[in-house]
Design a protein around this motif. Structure first.
Motif, PDB file in Angstrom:
ATOM      1  N   VAL A  73       2.821   0.315  -4.042  1.00 33.58           N
ATOM      2  CA  VAL A  73       3.275  -1.071  -3.916  1.00 33.58           C
ATOM      3  C   VAL A  73       4.754  -1.072  -3.534  1.00 33.58           C
ATOM      4  O   VAL A  73       5.568  -0.366  -4.136  1.00 33.58           O
ATOM      5  N   GLY A  74       5.089  -1.836  -2.521  1.00 33.01           N
ATOM      6  CA  GLY A  74       6.452  -1.891  -2.013  1.00 33.01           C
ATOM      7  C   GLY A  74       6.640  -1.113  -0.725  1.00 33.01           C
ATOM      8  O   GLY A  74       7.604  -1.341   0.012  1.00 33.01           O
ATOM      9  N   ASP A  75       5.726  -0.183  -0.430  1.00 32.50           N
ATOM     10  CA  ASP A  75       5.809   0.585   0.815  1.00 32.50           C
ATOM     11  C   ASP A  75       5.720  -0.329   2.031  1.00 32.50           C
ATOM     12  O   ASP A  75       5.047  -1.370   2.003  1.00 32.50           O
ATOM     13  N   LYS A  76       6.365   0.079   3.114  1.00 35.99           N
ATOM     14  CA  LYS A  76       6.213  -0.586   4.397  1.00 35.99           C
ATOM     15  C   LYS A  76       5.165   0.156   5.242  1.00 35.99           C
ATOM     16  O   LYS A  76       4.990   1.366   5.105  1.00 35.99           O
ATOM     17  N   VAL A  77       4.485  -0.606   6.093  1.00 38.31           N
ATOM     18  CA  VAL A  77       3.470  -0.044   6.989  1.00 38.31           C
ATOM     19  C   VAL A  77       4.040   0.009   8.392  1.00 38.31           C
ATOM     20  O   VAL A  77       4.526  -1.005   8.906  1.00 38.31           O
TER      21      VAL A  77
END
Length: 347
Positions: free
Chosen positions: A174-178
């Motif tokens: 959670v919080g990661d960018k794609v």
């Protein structure tokens, strides 16, 4: 001194798979003379390596295999041979591995023109040389006319993963960018148009390319890449659903941020399809820590294979395994992985 050509037939026949002289001539004339390296030239039943030569690159092996059944065999920007080499290189690359060696298994239909097969083999050699890998072992089978649809290729690859790299779909947080490294859907649209069924007067070309150098750039900018996969069959949508399921997270995309060429978008609108489900052969999808995303994006955009890279969404809290997309109309829809068969024999 120029080698004497041993293969004089204009088309493949059943004797080329019999295990006798005709098969030997095919192997030596087409494959050995083109791929040309010490391991293959020995013509043993296996390629042999000194383990020390592998350990200089890292401590773990990456090992992958894939089969290619694209129709048509030749298409704008490549052919089944370049697809087989680059596709297997990319399966290794997205683990962080340095690709080193490939095998090549060919199932050839009786009656295939030798000139076409030779062109495909030469394309494989060119793609392998460009990526710095060697095709070191292989197998050839010939099937009767009508039983193989010209040519199927299987390639298996071996690479070495450097110490400290841990890339896995289950590591998305959670919080990661794609991030994607460029325009999506090019390959699927190019193959569809190359079949001639649509009779569209547009320029569409496969995105087939090796991604190992781009991965090196990415790892230098962000050693803690969480999840990376190449978005081939099933497209970006399928990859992100796999990430969400493996990591028990949700992923939210922004449609306005997803790079899609106007020509690809037009094909999708005509057919009622989604570019996020189209196959790619030179695109990867990654989830990365948010505090590294901008620096990583700039690093990717400095490389030719990542010039149009974009942040397209983020990993969020929500129902595990769900991917949603914010549409251009301001609403949201669930983005499922590809269900059923969208395009036959795409890669």
């Amino acid at each position: 001194m120029k080698k004497t050509r041993k293969l004089h037939a204009s088309h493949i026949n059943m004797s080329h798979g019999s295990g006798g002289k005709a098969m030997r001539d095919l192997i030596e004339d087409l494959f050995v003379s083109c791929f040309d390296n010490p391991q293959l030239n020995a013509l043993e039943d296996q390629a042999r390596f000194d383990l020390q030569s592998l350990q200089q690159y890292g401590e773990r092996l990456a090992f992958t295999t894939d089969s290619y059944v694209v129709d048509p065999l030749f298409f704008p920007g490549g052919n089944i041979g370049t697809l087989a080499v680059n596709g297997t290189i990319n399966d290794l690359a997205v683990s962080g591995a340095k690709p080193l060696y490939l095998s090549c298994g060919m199932i050839i239909e009786e009656g295939m023109p030798v000139s076409e097969l030779r062109e495909i083999v030469q394309s494989m050699k060119a793609a392998a040389d460009l990526a710095g890998v060697q095709i070191v072992t292989g197998d050839t089978k010939v099937v009767p006319h009508g039983k193989g649809d010209k040519l199927f290729i299987n390639t298996t690859g071996i690479g070495v993963i450097p110490q400290g790299i841990e890339i896995s779909a289950s590591r998305s947080k959670v919080g990661d960018k794609v991030i994607v490294n460029g325009y999506i859907g090019d390959h699927g649209a190019a193959i569809l148009n190359a079949r001639g069924d649509l009779a569209l007067d547009v320029s569409l070309e496969t995105d087939c390319q090796p991604l190992h150098e781009l991965m090196s750039v990415m790892l230098a900018a962000c050693p803690d890449l969480h999840a990376v996969r190449d978005a081939s069959r099933g497209g970006v949508a399928t990859v992100l659903n796999e990430f969400a399921e493996s990591a028990n997270v949700s992923i939210r995309l922004d449609e306005s941020c997803i790079p899609v060429r106007n020509t690809v978008r037009g094909v999708c609108e005509i057919l009622g399809l989604d570019a996020l489900h189209f196959a790619n052969e030179g695109k990867l999808v990654a989830t990365v820590p948010a505090d590294s995303a901008e620096a990583l994006l700039h690093a990717m955009q400095s490389h030719p294979a990542g010039r149009e890279a974009a942040i397209i969404g983020e990993v969020v809290e929500g129902p595990a395994g769900r991917v949603v997309i914010k549409t251009g109309f301001g609403g949201e829809r669930i983005l499922d992985m590809l269900v059923g068969e969208q395009l036959p024999r795409i890669c």
